[in-house]
Design a protein around this motif. Structure first.
Motif, PDB file in Angstrom:
ATOM      1  N   GLU A 233      -5.567   4.528   7.965  1.00  0.00           N
ATOM      2  CA  GLU A 233      -5.805   4.767   6.714  1.00  0.00           C
ATOM      3  C   GLU A 233      -4.556   5.523   5.966  1.00  0.00           C
ATOM      4  O   GLU A 233      -3.739   6.256   6.886  1.00  0.00           O
ATOM      5  CB  GLU A 233      -6.871   5.689   6.595  1.00  0.00           C
ATOM      6  N   VAL A 234      -4.341   5.388   4.830  1.00  0.00           N
ATOM      7  CA  VAL A 234      -3.448   6.248   3.995  1.00  0.00           C
ATOM      8  C   VAL A 234      -3.459   7.726   4.426  1.00  0.00           C
ATOM      9  O   VAL A 234      -4.911   8.184   4.203  1.00  0.00           O
ATOM     10  CB  VAL A 234      -3.065   5.762   2.683  1.00  0.00           C
ATOM     11  N   PRO A 235      -2.421   8.373   4.630  1.00  0.00           N
ATOM     12  CA  PRO A 235      -2.558   9.900   4.752  1.00  0.00           C
ATOM     13  C   PRO A 235      -3.086  10.338   3.272  1.00  0.00           C
ATOM     14  O   PRO A 235      -2.155  10.080   2.478  1.00  0.00           O
ATOM     15  CB  PRO A 235      -1.155  10.462   5.069  1.00  0.00           C
ATOM     16  N   VAL A 236      -4.054  11.010   3.135  1.00  0.00           N
ATOM     17  CA  VAL A 236      -4.331  11.761   1.771  1.00  0.00           C
ATOM     18  C   VAL A 236      -4.275  13.308   1.851  1.00  0.00           C
ATOM     19  O   VAL A 236      -4.994  13.900   2.679  1.00  0.00           O
ATOM     20  CB  VAL A 236      -5.800  11.384   1.184  1.00  0.00           C
ATOM     21  N   VAL A 237      -3.425  13.851   1.142  1.00  0.00           N
ATOM     22  CA  VAL A 237      -3.497  15.188   1.261  1.00  0.00           C
ATOM     23  C   VAL A 237      -3.994  15.963  -0.144  1.00  0.00           C
ATOM     24  O   VAL A 237      -3.598  15.618  -1.255  1.00  0.00           O
ATOM     25  CB  VAL A 237      -1.788  15.895   1.123  1.00  0.00           C
ATOM     26  N   MET A 238      -5.169  16.642  -0.113  1.00  0.00           N
ATOM     27  CA  MET A 238      -5.742  17.135  -1.319  1.00  0.00           C
ATOM     28  C   MET A 238      -5.062  18.587  -1.785  1.00  0.00           C
ATOM     29  O   MET A 238      -4.604  19.281  -0.804  1.00  0.00           O
ATOM     30  CB  MET A 238      -7.228  17.410  -1.049  1.00  0.00           C
ATOM     31  N   THR A 239      -4.973  18.537  -2.824  1.00  0.00           N
ATOM     32  CA  THR A 239      -4.366  19.823  -3.481  1.00  0.00           C
ATOM     33  C   THR A 239      -5.306  20.453  -4.496  1.00  0.00           C
ATOM     34  O   THR A 239      -6.200  19.667  -5.109  1.00  0.00           O
ATOM     35  CB  THR A 239      -2.786  19.565  -4.246  1.00  0.00           C
ATOM     36  N   THR A 240      -5.077  21.867  -4.453  1.00  0.00           N
ATOM     37  CA  THR A 240      -6.082  22.343  -5.191  1.00  0.00           C
ATOM     38  C   THR A 240      -5.824  23.938  -5.661  1.00  0.00           C
ATOM     39  O   THR A 240      -5.243  24.674  -4.553  1.00  0.00           O
ATOM     40  CB  THR A 240      -7.565  22.695  -4.961  1.00  0.00           C
ATOM     41  N   ALA A 241      -5.972  24.367  -6.781  1.00  0.00           N
ATOM     42  CA  ALA A 241      -5.913  25.813  -7.178  1.00  0.00           C
ATOM     43  C   ALA A 241      -7.163  26.509  -6.855  1.00  0.00           C
ATOM     44  O   ALA A 241      -7.298  27.770  -6.925  1.00  0.00           O
ATOM     45  CB  ALA A 241      -5.291  26.003  -8.514  1.00  0.00           C
ATOM     46  N   LEU A 242      -8.082  25.826  -6.588  1.00  0.00           N
ATOM     47  CA  LEU A 242      -9.719  26.634  -6.582  1.00  0.00           C
ATOM     48  C   LEU A 242      -9.623  27.171  -5.280  1.00  0.00           C
ATOM     49  O   LEU A 242      -9.162  26.724  -3.974  1.00  0.00           O
ATOM     50  CB  LEU A 242     -10.602  25.317  -6.432  1.00  0.00           C
ATOM     51  N   ASP A 243     -10.314  28.331  -5.323  1.00  0.00           N
ATOM     52  CA  ASP A 243     -10.308  29.201  -4.133  1.00  0.00           C
ATOM     53  C   ASP A 243     -11.806  28.972  -3.727  1.00  0.00           C
ATOM     54  O   ASP A 243     -12.765  29.885  -3.590  1.00  0.00           O
ATOM     55  CB  ASP A 243      -9.938  30.786  -4.413  1.00  0.00           C
TER      56      ASP A 243
ATOM     57  N   PRO B  26       0.851  -1.204   0.076  1.00  0.00           N
ATOM     58  CA  PRO B  26      -0.180  -0.088  -0.020  1.00  0.00           C
ATOM     59  C   PRO B  26       1.074   1.356  -0.010  1.00  0.00           C
ATOM     60  O   PRO B  26       2.104   1.423   0.405  1.00  0.00           O
ATOM     61  CB  PRO B  26      -0.826  -0.158   1.430  1.00  0.00           C
ATOM     62  N   TYR B  27       0.167   2.260  -0.567  1.00  0.00           N
ATOM     63  CA  TYR B  27       0.841   3.493  -0.510  1.00  0.00           C
ATOM     64  C   TYR B  27       1.037   4.210   1.174  1.00  0.00           C
ATOM     65  O   TYR B  27       0.250   3.709   1.580  1.00  0.00           O
ATOM     66  CB  TYR B  27       0.293   4.431  -1.228  1.00  0.00           C
ATOM     67  N   ASP B  28       2.148   4.895   1.240  1.00  0.00           N
ATOM     68  CA  ASP B  28       2.210   5.571   2.632  1.00  0.00           C
ATOM     69  C   ASP B  28       1.665   7.058   2.531  1.00  0.00           C
ATOM     70  O   ASP B  28       1.411   7.550   3.545  1.00  0.00           O
ATOM     71  CB  ASP B  28       3.691   5.601   2.856  1.00  0.00           C
ATOM     72  N   LEU B  29       1.378   7.557   1.317  1.00  0.00           N
ATOM     73  CA  LEU B  29       1.159   8.792   0.961  1.00  0.00           C
ATOM     74  C   LEU B  29       0.381   8.856  -0.188  1.00  0.00           C
ATOM     75  O   LEU B  29       0.956   8.390  -1.223  1.00  0.00           O
ATOM     76  CB  LEU B  29       2.019   9.859   1.159  1.00  0.00           C
ATOM     77  N   VAL B  30      -0.741   9.687  -0.222  1.00  0.00           N
ATOM     78  CA  VAL B  30      -1.355   9.911  -1.661  1.00  0.00           C
ATOM     79  C   VAL B  30      -1.691  11.355  -1.562  1.00  0.00           C
ATOM     80  O   VAL B  30      -2.200  12.094  -0.536  1.00  0.00           O
ATOM     81  CB  VAL B  30      -2.868   9.398  -1.680  1.00  0.00           C
ATOM     82  N   CYS B  31      -1.124  12.082  -2.494  1.00  0.00           N
ATOM     83  CA  CYS B  31      -1.515  13.545  -3.037  1.00  0.00           C
ATOM     84  C   CYS B  31      -2.338  13.686  -3.932  1.00  0.00           C
ATOM     85  O   CYS B  31      -2.073  13.144  -5.091  1.00  0.00           O
ATOM     86  CB  CYS B  31      -0.058  14.254  -3.304  1.00  0.00           C
ATOM     87  N   LEU B  32      -3.325  14.104  -3.871  1.00  0.00           N
ATOM     88  CA  LEU B  32      -4.613  14.217  -4.583  1.00  0.00           C
ATOM     89  C   LEU B  32      -5.089  15.374  -5.048  1.00  0.00           C
ATOM     90  O   LEU B  32      -5.694  16.135  -4.204  1.00  0.00           O
ATOM     91  CB  LEU B  32      -5.663  13.096  -4.072  1.00  0.00           C
ATOM     92  N   ASP B  33      -5.210  15.911  -6.459  1.00  0.00           N
ATOM     93  CA  ASP B  33      -5.656  17.040  -6.944  1.00  0.00           C
ATOM     94  C   ASP B  33      -7.232  16.912  -6.810  1.00  0.00           C
ATOM     95  O   ASP B  33      -7.884  15.983  -7.026  1.00  0.00           O
ATOM     96  CB  ASP B  33      -5.141  17.404  -8.282  1.00  0.00           C
ATOM     97  N   ILE B  34      -7.986  17.791  -6.455  1.00  0.00           N
ATOM     98  CA  ILE B  34      -9.516  18.196  -6.661  1.00  0.00           C
ATOM     99  C   ILE B  34      -9.821  17.861  -7.753  1.00  0.00           C
ATOM    100  O   ILE B  34     -10.923  17.336  -8.242  1.00  0.00           O
ATOM    101  CB  ILE B  34     -10.014  19.153  -5.770  1.00  0.00           C
ATOM    102  N   MET B  35      -9.453  18.734  -8.566  1.00  0.00           N
ATOM    103  CA  MET B  35     -10.009  18.938 -10.083  1.00  0.00           C
ATOM    104  C   MET B  35      -9.050  17.858 -11.077  1.00  0.00           C
ATOM    105  O   MET B  35      -8.008  18.061 -11.234  1.00  0.00           O
ATOM    106  CB  MET B  35     -10.053  20.307 -10.583  1.00  0.00           C
ATOM    107  N   LEU B  36      -9.777  16.711 -11.539  1.00  0.00           N
ATOM    108  CA  LEU B  36      -9.344  16.050 -12.131  1.00  0.00           C
ATOM    109  C   LEU B  36     -10.117  15.405 -13.554  1.00  0.00           C
ATOM    110  O   LEU B  36     -11.330  15.680 -13.210  1.00  0.00           O
ATOM    111  CB  LEU B  36      -8.958  14.638 -11.357  1.00  0.00           C
ATOM    112  N   PRO B  37      -9.704  14.933 -14.512  1.00  0.00           N
ATOM    113  CA  PRO B  37     -10.524  14.348 -15.589  1.00  0.00           C
ATOM    114  C   PRO B  37     -11.116  13.040 -15.231  1.00  0.00           C
ATOM    115  O   PRO B  37     -10.294  12.332 -14.508  1.00  0.00           O
ATOM    116  CB  PRO B  37      -9.317  14.377 -16.893  1.00  0.00           C
TER     117      PRO B  37
END
Length: 132
Positions: free
Chosen positions: A84-94, A48-59
Motif C-alpha cells: 500500500e502507498v504510505p499515507v502520512v496524516m497531518t493535523t493541527a488538531l490536538d 500510482p503515488y509513492d507517498l500521500v500526505c493527507l490532512d485530517i481536516m478537509l472540506p
C-alpha cells in the motif's frame, strides 16, 4: 517519486511542497474529494503515488474518509497490505481520537502534527523508506 499533497491551507500546502519537491513530482489536492479523484486517476493510469500526505481536516470530505476510500481502491485492485502507498496524516488538531482513528483504524502509515518540523518529517520519511 510521485507525491500527492492533500492540504486545504495554502501555507501548509506550499511548505510540504517545498520539503518534498526535491524528491519528486508533487501533485496537489485541496479537498478529500479531489484526493480520492487524483488517487484513482493515478491508479487508472498505472502511475500510482509513492507517498500521500493527507490532512485530517478537509472540506467536502475529511481525510479519514479519503483514507478509507484510498485503501478500498487499493484492495479492489488486489494491492497487498505490504505494498500500500504510505499515507502520512497531518493535523493541527490536538485530539488523540482523530490520530487513533487515522493511524490504527484507517490504515495510515504515520502521523505528523502541525506545525511540521522539517527535520523530523524528513527523518520519518527516511525511516519509512520513502526517501533516501
Amino acid at each position: 517519486m510521485r507525491v500527492l499533497i492533500v492540504e486545504d491551507d495554502f501555507t501548509s500546502r506550499k511548505y510540504l511542497q517545498t520539503i518534498l519537491s526535491p524528491y519528486g513530482a508533487c501533485d496537489i489536492a485541496v479537498s478529500g474529494v479531489e484526493a480520492v479523484e487524483a488517487f484513482a486517476t493515478a491508479l487508472n493510469a498505472q502511475q500510482p503515488y509513492d507517498l500521500v500526505c493527507l490532512d485530517i481536516m478537509l472540506p467536502e470530505m475529511d481525510g479519514q474518509e479519503a483514507l478509507r476510500r484510498i485503501r478500498a481502491m487499493e484492495r479492489e485492485r488486489g494491492v497487498a497490505p505490504a505494498d500500500e502507498v504510505p499515507v502520512v496524516m497531518t493535523t493541527a488538531l490536538d485530539d488523540p481520537r482523530n490520530v487513533v482513528e487515522a493511524y490504527y483504524k484507517g490504515g495510515a502509515t504515520s502521523y505528523v502534527p502541525k506545525p511540521i518540523d522539517r527535520q523530523l518529517f524528513v527523518q520519518m520519511l527516511k525511516g519509512l523508506g520513502v526517501i533516501r
